[in-house]
Design a protein around this motif. Structure first.
Motif, mmCIF file in Angstrom:
data_model
loop_
_atom_site.group_PDB
_atom_site.id
_atom_site.type_symbol
_atom_site.label_atom_id
_atom_site.label_comp_id
_atom_site.label_asym_id
_atom_site.label_seq_id
_atom_site.Cartn_x
_atom_site.Cartn_y
_atom_site.Cartn_z
ATOM 1 N N PHE A 45 6.913 2.740 -9.978
ATOM 2 C CA PHE A 45 5.917 1.667 -9.915
ATOM 3 C C PHE A 45 4.900 1.727 -11.047
ATOM 4 C CE2 PHE A 45 7.513 1.737 -5.555
ATOM 5 C CZ PHE A 45 7.762 0.384 -5.370
ATOM 6 N N LYS A 46 5.110 2.635 -11.984
ATOM 7 C CA LYS A 46 4.194 2.736 -13.117
ATOM 8 C C LYS A 46 4.122 1.414 -13.871
ATOM 9 C CE LYS A 46 3.135 5.575 -17.171
ATOM 10 N NZ LYS A 46 3.568 6.725 -18.012
ATOM 11 N N GLY A 47 2.921 0.949 -14.143
ATOM 12 C CA GLY A 47 2.744 -0.323 -14.825
ATOM 13 C C GLY A 47 2.781 -1.516 -13.899
ATOM 14 N N LYS A 48 3.079 -1.274 -12.613
ATOM 15 C CA LYS A 48 3.125 -2.362 -11.629
ATOM 16 C C LYS A 48 1.917 -2.281 -10.711
ATOM 17 C CE LYS A 48 8.194 -2.739 -11.649
ATOM 18 N NZ LYS A 48 8.459 -1.875 -12.824
ATOM 19 N N PHE A 49 1.842 -1.215 -9.910
ATOM 20 C CA PHE A 49 0.670 -0.961 -9.082
ATOM 21 C C PHE A 49 0.663 0.509 -8.675
ATOM 22 C CE2 PHE A 49 3.822 -3.364 -6.421
ATOM 23 C CZ PHE A 49 4.308 -2.311 -5.652
ATOM 24 N N TYR A 50 -0.509 0.968 -8.238
ATOM 25 C CA TYR A 50 -0.604 2.336 -7.734
ATOM 26 C C TYR A 50 0.186 2.450 -6.429
ATOM 27 C CZ TYR A 50 -4.538 3.150 -10.936
ATOM 28 O OH TYR A 50 -5.329 3.288 -12.042
ATOM 29 N N LYS A 72 1.802 15.260 -4.543
ATOM 30 C CA LYS A 72 1.708 15.468 -5.990
ATOM 31 C C LYS A 72 2.891 14.864 -6.731
ATOM 32 C CE LYS A 72 -0.961 19.796 -5.842
ATOM 33 N NZ LYS A 72 -0.937 21.244 -6.167
ATOM 34 N N LYS A 73 4.059 14.948 -6.130
ATOM 35 C CA LYS A 73 5.275 14.475 -6.791
ATOM 36 C C LYS A 73 5.420 12.960 -6.739
ATOM 37 C CE LYS A 73 10.323 15.012 -6.687
ATOM 38 N NZ LYS A 73 11.468 15.700 -6.037
ATOM 39 N N GLN A 74 5.072 12.356 -5.605
ATOM 40 C CA GLN A 74 5.438 10.965 -5.362
ATOM 41 C C GLN A 74 4.305 9.951 -5.554
ATOM 42 O OE1 GLN A 74 8.499 9.934 -4.773
ATOM 43 N NE2 GLN A 74 9.535 11.856 -4.307
ATOM 44 N N PHE A 75 3.044 10.365 -5.413
ATOM 45 C CA PHE A 75 1.941 9.397 -5.335
ATOM 46 C C PHE A 75 0.935 9.590 -6.467
ATOM 47 C CE2 PHE A 75 3.474 10.079 -0.953
ATOM 48 C CZ PHE A 75 3.853 8.780 -0.644
ATOM 49 N N ASN A 76 0.282 8.488 -6.854
ATOM 50 C CA ASN A 76 -0.765 8.566 -7.877
ATOM 51 C C ASN A 76 -2.098 7.985 -7.404
ATOM 52 O OD1 ASN A 76 -0.140 5.841 -7.935
ATOM 53 N ND2 ASN A 76 0.865 5.915 -9.941
ATOM 54 N N SER A 77 -2.211 7.808 -6.088
ATOM 55 C CA SER A 77 -3.474 7.358 -5.497
ATOM 56 C C SER A 77 -3.604 7.996 -4.121
ATOM 57 C CB SER A 77 -3.510 5.828 -5.374
ATOM 58 O OG SER A 77 -4.695 5.400 -4.722
ATOM 59 N N ILE A 78 -4.845 8.323 -3.743
ATOM 60 C CA ILE A 78 -5.093 8.878 -2.413
ATOM 61 C C ILE A 78 -6.294 8.192 -1.779
ATOM 62 C CG2 ILE A 78 -4.047 11.150 -2.762
ATOM 63 C CD1 ILE A 78 -6.895 12.218 -3.361
ATOM 64 N N VAL A 79 -6.275 8.157 -0.455
ATOM 65 C CA VAL A 79 -7.397 7.633 0.314
ATOM 66 C C VAL A 79 -7.706 8.639 1.418
ATOM 67 C CG1 VAL A 79 -5.905 6.300 1.862
ATOM 68 C CG2 VAL A 79 -8.294 5.631 1.597
ATOM 69 N N ALA A 80 -8.972 8.740 1.778
ATOM 70 C CA ALA A 80 -9.379 9.654 2.835
ATOM 71 C C ALA A 80 -9.063 9.029 4.190
ATOM 72 C CB ALA A 80 -10.874 9.933 2.727
ATOM 73 N N ASN A 273 -4.930 -5.110 -2.077
ATOM 74 C CA ASN A 273 -4.502 -3.743 -1.754
ATOM 75 C C ASN A 273 -3.745 -3.777 -0.432
ATOM 76 O OD1 ASN A 273 -5.870 -2.551 -3.977
ATOM 77 N ND2 ASN A 273 -7.787 -2.617 -2.832
ATOM 78 N N ILE A 274 -2.530 -3.281 -0.431
ATOM 79 C CA ILE A 274 -1.827 -3.050 0.832
ATOM 80 C C ILE A 274 -2.302 -1.668 1.261
ATOM 81 C CG2 ILE A 274 0.393 -3.001 2.011
ATOM 82 C CD1 ILE A 274 -0.348 -5.684 0.583
ATOM 83 N N SER A 275 -3.231 -1.637 2.204
ATOM 84 C CA SER A 275 -4.088 -0.473 2.325
ATOM 85 C C SER A 275 -3.644 0.580 3.336
ATOM 86 C CB SER A 275 -5.520 -0.913 2.662
ATOM 87 O OG SER A 275 -5.530 -1.670 3.857
ATOM 88 N N GLU A 276 -2.878 0.254 4.328
ATOM 89 C CA GLU A 276 -2.545 1.232 5.373
ATOM 90 C C GLU A 276 -1.127 0.977 5.868
ATOM 91 O OE1 GLU A 276 -5.565 1.461 8.416
ATOM 92 O OE2 GLU A 276 -7.185 1.100 6.975
ATOM 93 N N LEU A 277 -0.169 1.197 4.995
ATOM 94 C CA LEU A 277 1.201 0.781 5.286
ATOM 95 C C LEU A 277 1.948 1.789 6.153
ATOM 96 C CD1 LEU A 277 3.456 -1.292 4.813
ATOM 97 C CD2 LEU A 277 4.048 -0.044 2.722
ATOM 98 N N ASP A 278 2.462 1.312 7.264
ATOM 99 C CA ASP A 278 3.423 2.049 8.093
ATOM 100 C C ASP A 278 4.202 1.030 8.913
ATOM 101 O OD1 ASP A 278 1.560 1.405 10.171
ATOM 102 O OD2 ASP A 278 0.608 3.356 9.996
ATOM 103 N N GLU A 337 -2.939 -4.443 -6.661
ATOM 104 C CA GLU A 337 -3.428 -3.269 -7.379
ATOM 105 C C GLU A 337 -2.859 -1.973 -6.822
ATOM 106 O OE1 GLU A 337 -7.676 -1.490 -8.894
ATOM 107 O OE2 GLU A 337 -7.570 -2.164 -6.812
ATOM 108 N N ARG A 338 -2.629 -1.944 -5.501
ATOM 109 C CA ARG A 338 -2.292 -0.671 -4.873
ATOM 110 C C ARG A 338 -1.538 -0.902 -3.575
ATOM 111 N NH1 ARG A 338 -5.756 1.782 -1.269
ATOM 112 N NH2 ARG A 338 -7.419 0.412 -2.026
ATOM 113 N N VAL A 339 -0.548 -0.044 -3.310
ATOM 114 C CA VAL A 339 0.139 0.004 -2.022
ATOM 115 C C VAL A 339 -0.013 1.429 -1.507
ATOM 116 C CG1 VAL A 339 2.332 -0.186 -0.799
ATOM 117 C CG2 VAL A 339 1.781 -1.810 -2.625
ATOM 118 N N THR A 340 -0.645 1.576 -0.348
ATOM 119 C CA THR A 340 -0.954 2.911 0.177
ATOM 120 C C THR A 340 -0.321 3.124 1.537
ATOM 121 O OG1 THR A 340 -3.057 3.039 -1.021
ATOM 122 C CG2 THR A 340 -2.816 4.452 0.916
ATOM 123 N N LEU A 341 0.499 4.167 1.645
ATOM 124 C CA LEU A 341 1.083 4.563 2.925
ATOM 125 C C LEU A 341 0.013 5.258 3.760
ATOM 126 C CD1 LEU A 341 4.161 4.043 3.485
ATOM 127 C CD2 LEU A 341 3.603 4.137 1.034
#
Length: 390
Positions: A45-50, A72-80, A273-278, A337-341
């Motif tokens: 997803f580099k260049g597309k969205f976080y 560390k391997k799969q993601f480039n964004s984190i949320v608390a 932002n797709i903020s809490e995906l499950d 901008e971002r898709v977050t699991l």
């Protein structure tokens, strides 16, 4: 006889050439497949969205080392996931607890991640003292505004320039499109939303500021959020993005309605932002579709049908559902901008205990052993075969 000999030799070389071309094609395909097998989600997803995930306390503290390797391997964004909610970070009026939040931010910085703070103002998981005086009576409007400002200024100010985006206000709109009559609303009025965004902007003028909510595919809620954002914009309030919580089931929400909301929100000139995906595979008790954390239902055996593993038919439906939504996000990568699991692996997901405690759900991209599910490769392939947005 000579003519027949040459014909046989010609046919022989045709067979050899065809075999060679087939080998080259297969080898090339195999190389491409092997190459894609090595590609991670964040690479794809580099260049597309976080592509992000929520971190829990054990991961932040470094105790859950296997999950941390996946992050560390799969993601480039984190949320608390929880450690920045007001009840935990500000348990008493003059006492802040930044222990976990500091470690969370340090982890993100060390691993060069886009760090998101969650959440500044939310009616749920807020400390009771926020709203009452020493006698237990509701505080005045001015007192609550002052407390809200101190909370936001202190938390956002501490991480100024480090946390890149904040969920400023969380879940303030009901499914019918009206504003939730929370304590913030009851004491301050509807402009508590405006004040929260203004206080956050003052504390860190460069941080992105988001409104975050669930059931965003609901047409009435969609219109309510649009009205709210337009009011903020008309008053000159900075709002950079809308978080569409992706708490999805196998049959709800309708993906077309989800897309309508995505397009409508993007039309406001804000980021998505797709903020809490499950994606839950479990039955809905009484057709429950929201994500209000206070909702709960009594455990019934029929609501927990997959205690050992998923049937192939359910796994297939799950994979297709995830793939369909990621294809939708790729379609709208220009505004996303971002898709977050919402979590790293199935065993850590809140869906195991909500809205029914004690169930076994399978809502994330990595299983209980931190292994990628088959759909991960399909998602990566979809991203790799999708051109970047202009």
């Amino acid at each position: 006889m000579m003519e027949k000999k040459y014909i046989k030799m010609g046919r022989h070389w045709i067979v050899v050439l065809a075999t060679l071309l087939t080998f080259v094609a297969c080898h090339s395909t195999s190389q491409k497949q092997n190459s894609n097998d090595a590609v991670t989600l964040k690479d794809a997803f580099k260049g597309k969205f976080y592509i992000g995930t929520a971190l829990n306390a054990r991961q932040i503290m470094g105790i859950d080392s296997q999950a941390i390797r996946v992050v560390k391997k799969q993601f480039n964004s984190i949320v608390a996931e929880n450690c920045m909610k007001s009840g935990l970070i500000h348990p008493k009026e003059n006492k802040f607890n930044f222990t976990l939040a500091d470690k969370f931010v340090e982890f993100g910085e060390k691993n060069h991640m886009f760090i998101v703070g969650h959440t500044l103002i939310w009616h749920s998981q807020a400390p009771r003292w926020f709203f009452v005086d020493d006698q237990g009576n509701d505080v005045s409007r001015d007192v609550l505004i002052a407390r809200m400002k101190k909370h936001i200024s202190t938390v956002v100010g501490r991480y100024k320039g480090r946390v890149k985006g904040w969920d400023v206000v969380n879940e303030a709109v009901l499914d019918d499109g009206s504003l939730r009559k929370s304590k913030f609303y009851q004491i301050i009025g509807p402009d508590f939303i405006k004040l929260a965004f203004e206080f956050a902007h003052e504390a860190d003028p460069n941080a992105e500021l988001y409104y975050n909510d669930y059931s965003m595919a609901n047409p009435q809620k969609r219109e309510g959020v649009i009205r709210m954002v337009k009011v903020l914009q008309s008053e000159g309030v900075r709002i950079d993005g809308i978080g569409m919580q992706g708490h999805i089931g196998l049959t709800h929400p309708d993906i077309d309605e989800f897309e309508k909301s995505l397009e409508a929100f993007a039309g406001l000139g804000v980021k998505i932002n797709i903020s809490e995906l499950d994606i839950s595979v479990l039955p809905n008790p009484h057709f429950h579709t929201g994500a209000n954390v206070s909702d709960n239902f009594k455990y019934e055996k029929e609501l927990n049908p997959y205690t050992e593993a998923l049937p192939d038919s359910v796994s297939k439906a799950f994979n297709q559902r995830y793939l369909d939504f990621f294809k939708l996000f790729l379609k709208h990568q220009d505004v996303t901008e971002r898709v977050t699991l919402w979590g790293v692996n199935d065993g850590q997901s809140w869906k195991n205990n909500w809205p029914v405690r004690g169930r076994t759900d399978y809502p994330l991209l990595f299983d209980r052993n931190n292994q990628p599910k088959p759909v991960v490769k399909e998602i990566i392939d979809a991203a790799m075969n999708n051109p970047k947005a202009d």
